[in-house]
Structures are given as structure tokens and as C-alpha cells.
Design a protein around this motif. Structure first.
Motif, PDB file in Angstrom:
ATOM      1  N   TYR A 136       0.784  -1.235   0.000  1.00  0.00           N
ATOM      2  CA  TYR A 136       0.000   0.000   0.000  1.00  0.00           C
ATOM      3  C   TYR A 136       0.818   1.288   0.000  1.00  0.00           C
ATOM      4  CZ  TYR A 136      -3.131  -3.727   1.399  1.00  0.00           C
ATOM      5  OH  TYR A 136      -3.805  -4.934   1.480  1.00  0.00           O
ATOM      6  N   GLU A 137       2.040   1.232  -0.492  1.00  0.00           N
ATOM      7  CA  GLU A 137       2.833   2.430  -0.729  1.00  0.00           C
ATOM      8  C   GLU A 137       3.181   2.495  -2.217  1.00  0.00           C
ATOM      9  OE1 GLU A 137       5.176   3.310   3.473  1.00  0.00           O
ATOM     10  OE2 GLU A 137       6.284   2.467   1.768  1.00  0.00           O
ATOM     11  N   ALA A 138       3.421   3.713  -2.711  1.00  0.00           N
ATOM     12  CA  ALA A 138       3.725   3.883  -4.127  1.00  0.00           C
ATOM     13  C   ALA A 138       4.700   5.036  -4.328  1.00  0.00           C
ATOM     14  CB  ALA A 138       2.448   4.143  -4.926  1.00  0.00           C
ATOM     15  N   VAL A 139       5.535   4.899  -5.366  1.00  0.00           N
ATOM     16  CA  VAL A 139       6.391   5.983  -5.839  1.00  0.00           C
ATOM     17  C   VAL A 139       5.941   6.296  -7.266  1.00  0.00           C
ATOM     18  CG1 VAL A 139       8.726   6.656  -6.509  1.00  0.00           C
ATOM     19  CG2 VAL A 139       8.360   5.393  -4.384  1.00  0.00           C
ATOM     20  N   ALA A 140       5.631   7.553  -7.520  1.00  0.00           N
ATOM     21  CA  ALA A 140       5.029   7.931  -8.797  1.00  0.00           C
ATOM     22  C   ALA A 140       5.942   8.863  -9.577  1.00  0.00           C
ATOM     23  CB  ALA A 140       3.680   8.611  -8.567  1.00  0.00           C
ATOM     24  N   ASP A 141       5.893   8.735 -10.901  1.00  0.00           N
ATOM     25  CA  ASP A 141       6.543   9.716 -11.767  1.00  0.00           C
ATOM     26  C   ASP A 141       5.736  11.014 -11.729  1.00  0.00           C
ATOM     27  OD1 ASP A 141       6.855  11.039 -14.642  1.00  0.00           O
ATOM     28  OD2 ASP A 141       8.634   9.830 -14.286  1.00  0.00           O
ATOM     29  N   VAL A 142       6.431  12.151 -11.772  1.00  0.00           N
ATOM     30  CA  VAL A 142       5.740  13.435 -11.660  1.00  0.00           C
ATOM     31  C   VAL A 142       4.752  13.648 -12.810  1.00  0.00           C
ATOM     32  CG1 VAL A 142       7.573  14.552 -10.348  1.00  0.00           C
ATOM     33  CG2 VAL A 142       7.671  14.561 -12.851  1.00  0.00           C
ATOM     34  N   LYS A 143       4.970  12.953 -13.928  1.00  0.00           N
ATOM     35  CA  LYS A 143       4.082  13.105 -15.076  1.00  0.00           C
ATOM     36  C   LYS A 143       2.691  12.528 -14.811  1.00  0.00           C
ATOM     37  CE  LYS A 143       4.118  12.397 -20.086  1.00  0.00           C
ATOM     38  NZ  LYS A 143       4.797  11.686 -21.213  1.00  0.00           N
ATOM     39  N   LEU A 148       2.899  14.035  -3.250  1.00  0.00           N
ATOM     40  CA  LEU A 148       3.172  13.305  -2.013  1.00  0.00           C
ATOM     41  C   LEU A 148       1.931  13.298  -1.121  1.00  0.00           C
ATOM     42  CD1 LEU A 148       6.771  14.510  -1.027  1.00  0.00           C
ATOM     43  CD2 LEU A 148       6.107  12.322  -2.019  1.00  0.00           C
ATOM     44  N   GLY A 149       1.611  12.124  -0.604  1.00  0.00           N
ATOM     45  CA  GLY A 149       0.464  11.989   0.263  1.00  0.00           C
ATOM     46  C   GLY A 149      -0.837  11.670  -0.448  1.00  0.00           C
ATOM     47  N   VAL A 161       1.054   7.755  -2.002  1.00  0.00           N
ATOM     48  CA  VAL A 161       2.279   8.165  -2.704  1.00  0.00           C
ATOM     49  C   VAL A 161       3.277   8.689  -1.677  1.00  0.00           C
ATOM     50  CG1 VAL A 161       3.274   9.698  -4.438  1.00  0.00           C
ATOM     51  CG2 VAL A 161       0.996   8.715  -4.801  1.00  0.00           C
ATOM     52  N   VAL A 162       4.398   7.983  -1.531  1.00  0.00           N
ATOM     53  CA  VAL A 162       5.421   8.367  -0.542  1.00  0.00           C
ATOM     54  C   VAL A 162       6.661   8.958  -1.200  1.00  0.00           C
ATOM     55  CG1 VAL A 162       4.625   6.637   1.110  1.00  0.00           C
ATOM     56  CG2 VAL A 162       6.424   6.034  -0.542  1.00  0.00           C
ATOM     57  N   GLY A 163       6.761   8.877  -2.535  1.00  0.00           N
ATOM     58  CA  GLY A 163       7.919   9.412  -3.232  1.00  0.00           C
ATOM     59  C   GLY A 163       7.571   9.788  -4.658  1.00  0.00           C
ATOM     60  N   VAL A 179       4.997   0.134  -7.144  1.00  0.00           N
ATOM     61  CA  VAL A 179       4.340  -0.412  -5.954  1.00  0.00           C
ATOM     62  C   VAL A 179       5.095  -1.667  -5.530  1.00  0.00           C
ATOM     63  CG1 VAL A 179       2.090   0.515  -6.633  1.00  0.00           C
ATOM     64  CG2 VAL A 179       2.714  -1.820  -7.288  1.00  0.00           C
ATOM     65  N   PRO A 180       4.902  -2.130  -4.283  1.00  0.00           N
ATOM     66  CA  PRO A 180       5.578  -3.372  -3.857  1.00  0.00           C
ATOM     67  C   PRO A 180       5.185  -4.555  -4.740  1.00  0.00           C
ATOM     68  CG  PRO A 180       4.718  -2.179  -1.963  1.00  0.00           C
ATOM     69  CD  PRO A 180       4.185  -1.488  -3.173  1.00  0.00           C
ATOM     70  N   LEU A 181       6.117  -5.491  -4.910  1.00  0.00           N
ATOM     71  CA  LEU A 181       5.930  -6.604  -5.828  1.00  0.00           C
ATOM     72  C   LEU A 181       4.683  -7.422  -5.501  1.00  0.00           C
ATOM     73  CD1 LEU A 181       7.081  -8.296  -8.177  1.00  0.00           C
ATOM     74  CD2 LEU A 181       8.323  -9.642  -6.465  1.00  0.00           C
ATOM     75  N   LYS A 182       4.462  -7.744  -4.233  1.00  0.00           N
ATOM     76  CA  LYS A 182       3.313  -8.578  -3.868  1.00  0.00           C
ATOM     77  C   LYS A 182       1.992  -7.915  -4.264  1.00  0.00           C
ATOM     78  CE  LYS A 182       5.512 -12.038  -2.019  1.00  0.00           C
ATOM     79  NZ  LYS A 182       5.466 -13.372  -2.676  1.00  0.00           N
ATOM     80  N   ASP A 183       1.904  -6.608  -4.061  1.00  0.00           N
ATOM     81  CA  ASP A 183       0.689  -5.898  -4.445  1.00  0.00           C
ATOM     82  C   ASP A 183       0.503  -5.909  -5.958  1.00  0.00           C
ATOM     83  OD1 ASP A 183       0.138  -5.345  -1.835  1.00  0.00           O
ATOM     84  OD2 ASP A 183       0.872  -3.286  -1.878  1.00  0.00           O
ATOM     85  N   ALA A 184       1.618  -5.746  -6.688  1.00  0.00           N
ATOM     86  CA  ALA A 184       1.539  -5.736  -8.150  1.00  0.00           C
ATOM     87  C   ALA A 184       1.147  -7.110  -8.686  1.00  0.00           C
ATOM     88  CB  ALA A 184       2.877  -5.307  -8.742  1.00  0.00           C
ATOM     89  N   GLN A 185       1.656  -8.172  -8.065  1.00  0.00           N
ATOM     90  CA  GLN A 185       1.264  -9.521  -8.484  1.00  0.00           C
ATOM     91  C   GLN A 185      -0.236  -9.727  -8.293  1.00  0.00           C
ATOM     92  OE1 GLN A 185       4.309 -11.551  -5.978  1.00  0.00           O
ATOM     93  NE2 GLN A 185       4.746 -12.752  -7.816  1.00  0.00           N
ATOM     94  N   GLU A 186      -0.759  -9.237  -7.188  1.00  0.00           N
ATOM     95  CA  GLU A 186      -2.180  -9.376  -6.946  1.00  0.00           C
ATOM     96  C   GLU A 186      -2.991  -8.584  -7.960  1.00  0.00           C
ATOM     97  OE1 GLU A 186      -5.504  -8.465  -3.437  1.00  0.00           O
ATOM     98  OE2 GLU A 186      -3.352  -8.316  -3.008  1.00  0.00           O
ATOM     99  N   ALA A 187      -2.543  -7.364  -8.249  1.00  0.00           N
ATOM    100  CA  ALA A 187      -3.274  -6.528  -9.188  1.00  0.00           C
ATOM    101  C   ALA A 187      -3.267  -7.101 -10.601  1.00  0.00           C
ATOM    102  CB  ALA A 187      -2.662  -5.120  -9.203  1.00  0.00           C
ATOM    103  N   GLN A 188      -2.147  -7.724 -10.995  1.00  0.00           N
ATOM    104  CA  GLN A 188      -2.025  -8.202 -12.370  1.00  0.00           C
ATOM    105  C   GLN A 188      -2.575  -9.606 -12.580  1.00  0.00           C
ATOM    106  OE1 GLN A 188       1.882  -7.832 -14.023  1.00  0.00           O
ATOM    107  NE2 GLN A 188       1.347  -8.784 -15.963  1.00  0.00           N
ATOM    108  N   PHE A 189      -2.293 -10.502 -11.660  1.00  0.00           N
ATOM    109  CA  PHE A 189      -2.561 -11.910 -11.922  1.00  0.00           C
ATOM    110  C   PHE A 189      -3.798 -12.466 -11.211  1.00  0.00           C
ATOM    111  CE2 PHE A 189       2.081 -11.464 -12.554  1.00  0.00           C
ATOM    112  CZ  PHE A 189       2.147 -11.841 -13.886  1.00  0.00           C
ATOM    113  N   LEU A 190      -4.225 -11.836 -10.116  1.00  0.00           N
ATOM    114  CA  LEU A 190      -5.363 -12.386  -9.390  1.00  0.00           C
ATOM    115  C   LEU A 190      -6.687 -12.001 -10.045  1.00  0.00           C
ATOM    116  CD1 LEU A 190      -4.495 -12.094  -5.598  1.00  0.00           C
ATOM    117  CD2 LEU A 190      -4.277 -14.044  -7.136  1.00  0.00           C
ATOM    118  N   LYS A 191      -7.680 -12.842  -9.855  1.00  0.00           N
ATOM    119  CA  LYS A 191      -9.003 -12.601 -10.423  1.00  0.00           C
ATOM    120  C   LYS A 191      -9.830 -11.764  -9.451  1.00  0.00           C
ATOM    121  CE  LYS A 191      -8.642 -17.220 -12.429  1.00  0.00           C
ATOM    122  NZ  LYS A 191      -9.187 -18.598 -12.424  1.00  0.00           N
ATOM    123  N   ASP A 192     -10.952 -11.236  -9.955  1.00  0.00           N
ATOM    124  CA  ASP A 192     -11.834 -10.463  -9.094  1.00  0.00           C
ATOM    125  C   ASP A 192     -12.595 -11.402  -8.148  1.00  0.00           C
ATOM    126  OD1 ASP A 192     -14.699 -11.025 -10.343  1.00  0.00           O
ATOM    127  OD2 ASP A 192     -13.300 -10.717 -11.999  1.00  0.00           O
TER     128      ASP A 192
END
Length: 397
Positions: A136-143, A148-149, A161-163, A179-192
Motif C-alpha cells: 500500500y505504498e507507491a512511488v510515482a513519476d511526476v508526469k 506526495l500523500g 504516494v510516498v515518493g 508499488v511493492p511486488l506482492k501488491d503488483a502480483q495481486e493486481a495483475q494476476f489475481l481474479k476479481d
């Protein structure tokens, strides 16, 4: 000797300037199209540089996570780390999707799942800090437009957004959200949730998985359906002095995966993914060149027709054809110089406004200047032919 080019500039400077302005805007569009292509290439190279990888380990018989779907098990990274020549290896996932900003607007973003401090993570920040938690943390490109926050929603979860980082984009120019790898795996590969519930019902109704004499089998199968252990690629950093091709060959031989070096991945991104866009941009540049030549030819031809009597007088007093031709060529060259200056300024001003990165390179500007002068010179040949055919008797006719 009277200079027809100078006379037109002094006595018809308004028409001359407006024509140069119109030609300049056309040249500005041409320079911008070239900058769009350069920006696409730079985005692809930035993607590879920002990954901090020397090798990309992907699914066998695929071209990697940037060109097509690639899925490998996340435990492959452990065996890759044990190979000779490997300094670091890390799992990574890539998912291009729409994410929701706090304002409610959606932004096209590449969500990247990374292991903090390892290859694939953002190399530098312009504000905030790196990822330190597993969820549940993220670093985003300014684009992305995030600050932050801000809370950004990805699939079912919200991330803070922490960075902030900069110039972290996909090959298509979409800004990245790390985002952290575990969260990204859930978002990409897990079903609804609804799909998971339906799969559980089907599994429970299958006698092969719901045997009375095998307790725990159904729970184990259902647990597999609600967990993900896939990633898109493993990013590898090599120890100093180890040839990339040698380590890549060893990985392909022993791990039964596809491995790409930096050169191979650049070939996929630039020579293959961008090839169609490059040809399309080339067609636009060719059309714009023809249109520019037609405009200059028409304007010079019209102005020459308006000076038939003056040209006849020049011939009557003994002016050589070469002198008359050079005057018309000077006029066309003047159009080209004014047009190029206007076009270069226009392209520089509006390039930052474009949604995608536009890279204006000095060598493209030099090439554009030479091409503009050549087009103007060729376009003036029609007017020169008309001028050379003028009968000196027209001066007194």
C-alpha cells in the motif's frame, strides 16, 4: 544593379513576412514530427536505463515484458542469483492500466511491481522517500500528476504516494507508478472476487478435488486459486568483468528461459516496436516536404509573374540570365531562412505542451535547415524558367 529579391523585401515586406510565417509553421510541424520519433526512441532507452539491468530473464519463446506477454514463476529468481557472474537479480512486473487520481480523473499509467532497493526500483527521487513497506505504498513519476500523500487506487486497493521520481516512463511514454511486488502480483494476476467465488464453487463440485478420504485437498487447491506466484521478468545485474552474452547463454541453457542483453532488448523496442511508427512519421515528413516545395514554388512563381516587365527591362539593358536566375534563387532562399527560423522557434515553444516527450536534437535542426534550402532552391526552378523565357521586347511593348 537592381536586386529583385531586395526590392520585393523592401516594398512588399508584409506579404513576404506572412508567407514566411506560413512556411515556418509548416516547417515547425516537420521538426516536431522528427522530435516525436526521437522522443519515442529516447523513451525506450530511458525504460531500459531506469531498469538498471544488464540482462532480462523472461518466459521462453517470448520477446520480453515490453513487447508481449511474459509470465514466469517468482522462484526462478533464486536459481538465477546462484549463476556465475550474477551480482543481483530481482523479480519485476509491468502492467499498463488506468489508475484513478484523488480528483477522480483517470491517468494512463504503467504500474511496476518492484523489490525495494533492487533492480527495477526507481534509481532516484525528486521528493519523498523510497518504498519501505510490503503493501500500500507507491512511488510515482511526476508526469502522473500525483503529489506526495495522494491516495491512488489500483484495482481493489488504495496506495499512498510516498515518493516522486522523474523521467520514469514506459516505451509508449506512459508514466510509471512503482508499488511493492506482492501488491503488483495481486493486481495483475489475481481474479476479481466474483470470479474467485465461482471458481471455488466449481472446484468444490469437482469430485477429483473434494474427496472424502483426502482431507485438506480442497482447501489446498482453493488456496492456489487465490494466490499468485508469477512475475513478468527477472532483472539481472552482472558482476564486473563478466560478458553479458556468456552469462545469458548459460541462463538459457540451464534454466530453460529466454534471456536478452541490453543490445537485444534495444533491438526489440526500437527496431521492432517503433518501426511502424517510424515509417508512418517518415511518410508524414515526405508529404510535408512535398507540400512545402509546392507552396514555395507557387509563391515564387506568382511573384515572378508580377515582375515580367522588370525582368524584360533587365534583359534589355544586357543583364545576364545567370544574374536574373540568382536573384530569384536569393528570394527563394530568403523564404527558406525566414521559414526555418519561424519553424524552429515554434517547435521549441510548443514541444513541451505535447502529451508525449518531444526531443528536438541539434542535428535534426541542421538537417532540416539544409533540406529547407534545397527544397526552396528546387522550387525556384519553375520561376527561373519563366524568367529566362521573357522577351526583352516586353519592356517596351
Amino acid at each position: 544593379m537592381i536586386s529583385l529579391a531586395g526590392r520585393d523585401i523592401l516594398h512588399g515586406w508584409g506579404k513576404f513576412a506572412l508567407t514566411g510565417l506560413g512556411l515556418g509553421l509548416l516547417i515547425g510541424v516537420t521538426l516536431t514530427m522528427a522530435g516525436v520519433y526521437r522522443g519515442m526512441v529516447d523513451d525506450a532507452q530511458a525504460l531500459l536505463t531506469n531498469s538498471q539491468a544488464d540482462l532480462w530473464v523472461v518466459q521462453k519463446d517470448t520477446q520480453g515484458p515490453y513487447a508481449e506477454a511474459s509470465s514466469i514463476k517468482d522462484d526462478v529468481v533464486r536459481s538465477v542469483r546462484g549463476m556465475p557472474g550474477v551480482a543481483q537479480a530481482a523479480n519485476v512486473t509491468y502492467l499498463t492500466m488506468q489508475v484513478q487520481r484523488p480528483s477522480g480523473e483517470e491517468a494512463r499509467t504503467m504500474v511496476v511491481g518492484v523489490e525495494p532497493g533492487k533492480p527495477g526500483a526507481p534509481g532516484y527521487l525528486v521528493a519523498g522517500r523510497q518504498l519501505t513497506r510490503d503493501h500500500y505504498e507507491a512511488v510515482a513519476d511526476v508526469k502522473t500528476g500525483l503529489k506526495l500523500g495522494d491516495a491512488v487506487r489500483v484495482r481493489r486497493h488504495s496506495y499512498t504516494v510516498v515518493g516522486l521520481t522523474q523521467r520514469m516512463v514506459s516505451s509508449g511514454g506512459d508514466p510509471m507508478l512503482f508499488v511493492p511486488l506482492k501488491d503488483a502480483q495481486e493486481a495483475q494476476f489475481l481474479k476479481d472476487n466474483d470470479t474467485i467465488q465461482s471458481d471455488r464453487t466449481r472446484t468444490a463440485a469437482n469430485p477429483a478435488f473434494n474427496r472424502p478420504g483426502v482431507p485438506g485437498l480442497l482447501d489446498a487447491v482453493q488456496a492456489l486459486q487465490t494466490s499468485s506466484h508469477n512475475v513478468n521478468a527477472v532483472l539481472v545485474q552482472l558482476q564486473p568483468g563478466w560478458p553479458a552474452d556468456e552469462v545469458a547463454d548459460a541462463l538459457k541453457r540451464w534454466k530453460h528461459v529466454q534471456v536478452y542483453t541490453r543490445a537485444g532488448m534495444e533491438d526489440i523496442l526500437v527496431a521492432k516496436l517503433i518501426a511502424t511508427s517510424a515509417r508512418q512519421i517518415g511518410m508524414f515528413l515526405a508529404i510535408l516536404a512535398v507540400v512545402s516545395a509546392a507552396i514555395v514554388a507557387f509563391i515564387i512563381y506568382t511573384m515572378t509573374l508580377g515582375k515580367i516587365r522588370e525582368i524584360a527591362v533587365l534583359k534589355l539593358i544586357g543583364t545576364r540570365n545567370m544574374t536574373i536566375a540568382s536573384m530569384i534563387l536569393q528570394q527563394a532562399t530568403g523564404f527558406g531562412l525566414i521559414g526555418f527560423m519561424v519553424g524552429k522557434i515554434a517547435a521549441t515553444v510548443w514541444a513541451p505542451i505535447f502529451p508525449k516527450y518531444v526531443l528536438l536534437m541539434p542535428r535534426d535542426a541542421v538537417t532540416g535547415l539544409v533540406a529547407t534550402l534545397l527544397i526552396c532552391a528546387l522550387a525556384s526552378t519553375l520561376a527561373i524558367r519563366v524568367a529566362l523565357k521573357v522577351d526583352p521586347a516586353a519592356a517596351i511593348g
